[in-house]
Scaffold this active site. Structure first.
Site, PDB file in Angstrom:
ATOM      1  CB  CYS A 110      -0.949  -0.006   1.195  1.00 31.00           C
ATOM      2  SG  CYS A 110      -1.946  -1.508   1.305  1.00 31.00           S
ATOM      3  CG  HIS A 162      -3.564   3.070   0.810  1.00 26.27           C
ATOM      4  ND1 HIS A 162      -3.743   2.416  -0.403  1.00 26.27           N
ATOM      5  CD2 HIS A 162      -3.907   2.169   1.769  1.00 26.27           C
ATOM      6  CE1 HIS A 162      -4.167   1.184  -0.170  1.00 26.27           C
ATOM      7  NE2 HIS A 162      -4.279   1.012   1.129  1.00 26.27           N
ATOM      8  CG  ASN A 210      -6.847  -1.340  -0.548  1.00 26.79           C
ATOM      9  OD1 ASN A 210      -5.944  -1.118  -1.342  1.00 26.79           O
ATOM     10  ND2 ASN A 210      -6.646  -1.408   0.757  1.00 26.79           N
TER      11      ASN A 210
END
Length: 332
Positions: A112, A259, A289
């Site tokens: 991430c 993020h 995500n």
């Protein structure tokens, strides 16, 4: 020498998994209630034979429609779902794209925070005179890590890839970085089996989670509450450190791109930092995500929508698996 982000493109697989699809698979669960909290209503998922390298290649070919691929002199590919343990996917990508044999290429496994980490490499190589035009590729297929009966994680994660060119420039458009690591939290976001320590186990025991989600040690495990605790404790300070290191105040920043972990986490961070709604972006609703690609995809979408423009100062902040975090201020 100085560096700047020259161009961004992204690619998403054509298969879409909607919350309605998931509700049919899990008729005893309240998918709509879960979606309201995490903010994801659909996500793109690869087909069975489609890989992260395929997505990365497609993103690069899209980028090369308007950028001369012969200018590329280095490739950094970030993925946690590589086609092979070895060789590196970046080497295969060089061949697929027909790039020069003089191009350097390697993978990083960073998750991430991977895009901002990749920017550090590109800026460093350009500053050192090693490269002039670095191709960064973020490519992830986390869906392949997920157990089909793990609704919680299947709702959160989507697949996708992005391709970014960082070029040598006359002025410094990529500022100073704040990076950090706390490996003490590694077990809270992990695929336990599949590496050299614990090989893939075809007879792995089924593990039942708190919400009756199922997984085995071959699948991705995420302790959501511990990840949230890490982010809430660590990231507000990272934002402050990034401002101080770049000798700027929060009012000097035109836009923030975090993020895209989930709606709840982004909402918490922006409220904690007192960032107004017109100064940050959330595009998780139709993507989920996408790990290392969330920031570049969000940045590209903001550029297309006109939310950010040339001359704007934008803070990019990635965080997650590792634990790791990385933040920087760029200027378009």
């Amino acid at each position: 020498m100085s560096a700047s982000i020259k161009q961004i493109e992204y690619f998403l697989p054509d298969k879409v998994l909607s919350n309605e699809d998931l509700q049919q698979e899990f008729p005893d669960r309240d998918v709509a209630k879960m979606a309201k909290k995490i903010g994801v209503f659909s996500r793109h998922i690869v087909h069975e034979t489609q890989t992260a390298l395929d997505l990365g290649e497609a993103a690069c070919k899209k980028l090369f429609e308007t950028y001369d691929k012969n200018k590329i002199d280095f490739i950094v590919l970030c993925t946690q779902s590589p086609d092979y343990h070895l060789p590196t996917s970046a080497c295969l990508l060089q061949n697929r794209l027909g790039l020069s044999e003089k191009v350097g290429a390697f993978d990083i496994n960073q998750g991430c925070s991977g895009f901002v980490y990749s920017l550090t490499i590109a800026k460093g190589f350009i500053s050192a005179g090693i490269a002039n035009n670095v191709l960064l590729v973020m490519a992830e297929t986390y869906s392949k890590h997920l157990n089909p009966k793990d609704l919680g994680n299947r709702m959160i994660f989507g697949d996708g890839a992005s391709a970014i060119v960082v070029e040598k420039s006359e002025s410094q458009m990529i500022g100073d970085f704040v990076l950090g690591t706390n490996g003490d939290g590694y077990e809270n976001l992990i695929v336990p089996n599949g590496g050299m320590k614990c090989r893939y186990d075809h007879n792995a025991e089924v593990i039942i989670g708190n919400r009756n989600d199922e997984r085995t040690a071959n699948d991705l495990y995420m302790n959501g509450s511990e990840i949230f605790y890490f982010v809430s404790k660590q990231i507000p300070g990272v934002v402050d450190q990034t401002l101080i290191k770049n000798k700027l105040g929060q009012s000097d920043i035109d836009f923030f791109i975090f993020h895209q972990a989930n709606e709840y986490m982004i909402s918490f961070l922006t409220k904690k930092l007192k960032i107004s709604k017109d100064k940050y972006y959330n595009n998780i609703d139709d993507l989920g995500n996408t790990v290392s690609s969330t920031i570049p995809i969000a940045l590209k979408r903001c550029m297309v929508k006109g939310l950010v423009k040339k001359g704007d100062k934008i803070m990019l902040c990635g965080f997650g698996v590792g634990y790791s975090w990385a933040s920087v201020i760029i200027e378009l």
